[in-house]
Enzyme design. Structure first.
Site, mmCIF file in Angstrom:
data_model
loop_
_atom_site.group_PDB
_atom_site.id
_atom_site.type_symbol
_atom_site.label_atom_id
_atom_site.label_comp_id
_atom_site.label_asym_id
_atom_site.label_seq_id
_atom_site.Cartn_x
_atom_site.Cartn_y
_atom_site.Cartn_z
ATOM 1 N N LEU A 1 0.449 3.586 -2.114
ATOM 2 C CA LEU A 1 0.818 3.460 -3.526
ATOM 3 C C LEU A 1 1.267 4.797 -4.119
ATOM 4 O O LEU A 1 0.781 5.859 -3.746
ATOM 5 C CB LEU A 1 -0.369 2.917 -4.344
ATOM 6 N N HIS B 1 4.369 1.958 -8.010
ATOM 7 C CA HIS B 1 3.410 0.853 -7.976
ATOM 8 C C HIS B 1 2.502 0.908 -9.217
ATOM 9 O O HIS B 1 2.177 -0.123 -9.807
ATOM 10 C CB HIS B 1 2.520 0.943 -6.724
ATOM 11 N N ARG C 1 8.205 5.415 1.699
ATOM 12 C CA ARG C 1 8.840 6.058 2.869
ATOM 13 C C ARG C 1 9.270 7.493 2.585
ATOM 14 O O ARG C 1 9.636 8.216 3.530
ATOM 15 C CB ARG C 1 10.023 5.231 3.352
ATOM 16 N N GLY D 1 0.827 -1.213 0.000
ATOM 17 C CA GLY D 1 0.000 0.000 0.000
ATOM 18 C C GLY D 1 0.855 1.254 0.000
ATOM 19 O O GLY D 1 2.029 1.220 -0.350
HETATM 20 P P1 AMP Z 1 6.206 -2.035 -1.534
HETATM 21 O O1 AMP Z 1 4.782 -1.597 -1.449
HETATM 22 O O2 AMP Z 1 7.181 -0.983 -1.154
HETATM 23 O O3 AMP Z 1 6.449 -3.358 -0.866
HETATM 24 O O4 AMP Z 1 6.486 -2.294 -3.072
HETATM 25 C C1 AMP Z 1 5.649 -3.104 -3.842
HETATM 26 C C2 AMP Z 1 6.296 -3.310 -5.195
HETATM 27 O O5 AMP Z 1 6.466 -2.045 -5.839
HETATM 28 C C3 AMP Z 1 7.684 -3.954 -5.097
HETATM 29 O O6 AMP Z 1 7.827 -4.887 -6.156
HETATM 30 C C4 AMP Z 1 8.589 -2.775 -5.283
HETATM 31 O O7 AMP Z 1 9.872 -3.111 -5.806
HETATM 32 C C5 AMP Z 1 7.816 -1.935 -6.276
HETATM 33 N N1 AMP Z 1 8.247 -0.533 -6.223
HETATM 34 C C6 AMP Z 1 8.393 0.243 -5.129
HETATM 35 N N2 AMP Z 1 8.881 1.458 -5.478
HETATM 36 C C7 AMP Z 1 9.056 1.429 -6.825
HETATM 37 C C8 AMP Z 1 9.537 2.369 -7.780
HETATM 38 N N3 AMP Z 1 9.956 3.592 -7.435
HETATM 39 N N4 AMP Z 1 9.575 2.003 -9.086
HETATM 40 C C9 AMP Z 1 9.165 0.754 -9.470
HETATM 41 N N5 AMP Z 1 8.696 -0.179 -8.610
HETATM 42 C C10 AMP Z 1 8.647 0.154 -7.310
#
Ligand code: AMP
Length: 283
Positions: free
Chosen positions: A25, A29, A190, A23
């Site tokens: 997002l 995402h 973050r 989340g």
């Molecule tokens: P998270 O919600 O942070 O666990 O991320 C979920 C998915 O989104 C993971 O596969 C992350 O690597 C991807 N993700 C997070 N930040 C980015 C970004 N800036 N660019 C591309 N994918 C991302």
């Protein structure tokens, strides 16, 4: 777009495109969801802040939770459904059992590469593998999209799927490039913790990654990254150049290597990485 809280309602998304998230997002995402939609399969986004991948002194309790905004972003990017499981449905034997299971998870070798995430967050990949395997079992996707932003995580999950090819027979992991702010900062849930002066300092991470490409040895590239991070007031946890496949020292003759950084600004921990080209490796 459907909202699913009960795993029994996942049937119609089997064989689809899965985008697991925690989340909060953002455009990163959304790019994964759009890639899923471009595959022509129904896209199932999951939102679950997974307690077993956070260490005891990490930010689980204050991890951003922005469900209303998340649903709008997911829908606009082309999600067919969002699965929002409860802790109980993800871990039916209880969280304490799940946490000890996560700590004992038999991890792919790449999860224990010296001096990367595993060195700083020793139980992290156990929790990630546990939750991702549960999602794969529940959702049975044929494609699952993960960001290069979490490069070691992407490699760990890819290796876990390769090592369990009879469990997830036709599943393919699709890597997606890192989406950045216009000034180069990698998008991250973050980032919203950063105050204006920390936001400026955080730029040191993408600058450090760029600086690594200007040097003709791994040691010089790593030194340049550490110095750039220092200059921006970032506390370096690691700033290394590794093989893209093994995450160990780059092989001579490889076409690319990965520069990987984890750095802190106060309590906020940020990670990022970038590909470094062949002239650098062979220099
Ligand atoms: P998270 O919600 O942070 O666990 O991320 C979920 C998915 O989104 C993971 O596969 C992350 O690597 C991807 N993700 C997070 N930040 C980015 C970004 N800036 N660019 C591309 N994918 C991302």
């Amino acid at each position: 777009m459907k909202i699913i809280e009960n795993a029994e309602k996942l049937n119609e998304y089997r064989g689809g495109a899965l985008v697991p998230t925690m989340g909060a997002l953002h455009e990163g995402h959304a790019s994964l969801i759009r890639a899923g939609a471009a595959s022509g399969r129904p896209v199932l986004v999951t939102i679950f802040v997974n307690p077993t991948q956070f260490g005891p002194n990490e930010d689980f309790a204050r991890y951003p939770r922005t469900l209303d905004a998340d649903l709008k972003i997911a829908e606009a990017a082309g999600a067919s459904a969002v699965f929002i499981p409860t802790v109980e449905s993800m871990y039916p034997n209880g969280l304490a059992n799940a946490a000890s299971h996560a700590a004992q998870f038999s991890l792919p070798a790449i999860a224990t590469t010296p001096l990367l995430e595993d060195a700083i967050r020793p139980t992290h990949f156990g929790g990630v593998c546990l939750v991702v395997s549960r999602l794969f079992d529940l959702c049975e996707p044929s494609l699952a999209f993960f960001g290069e932003k979490d490069f070691q995580q992407l490699r760990v999950i890819t290796q876990m799927v390769e090592e369990n090819s009879s469990r997830w027979k036709s599943l393919k992991i699709i890597p997606c490039v890192t989406i950045r702010e216009p000034d180069g900062l990698a998008m991250s849930s973050r980032n919203r913790y950063l105050d204006p002066s920390q936001r400026t300092s955080a730029l040191g991470i993408s600058r450090a990654l760029q600086s690594a490409a200007n040097y003709s040895s791994v040691a010089a590239g790593e030194k340049s990254m550490r110095e750039t991070l220092d200059r921006h007031g970032l506390e370096t946890q690691y700033a290394v150049i590794r093989s893209e496949t093994t995450l160990c020292a780059p092989e001579s003759g490889a076409k690319f290597a990965r520069a990987l950084i984890a750095a802190k600004l106060g309590e906020i921990r940020l990670i990022d990485n970038a590909s470094v080209g062949i002239s650098f490796i062979n220099g």
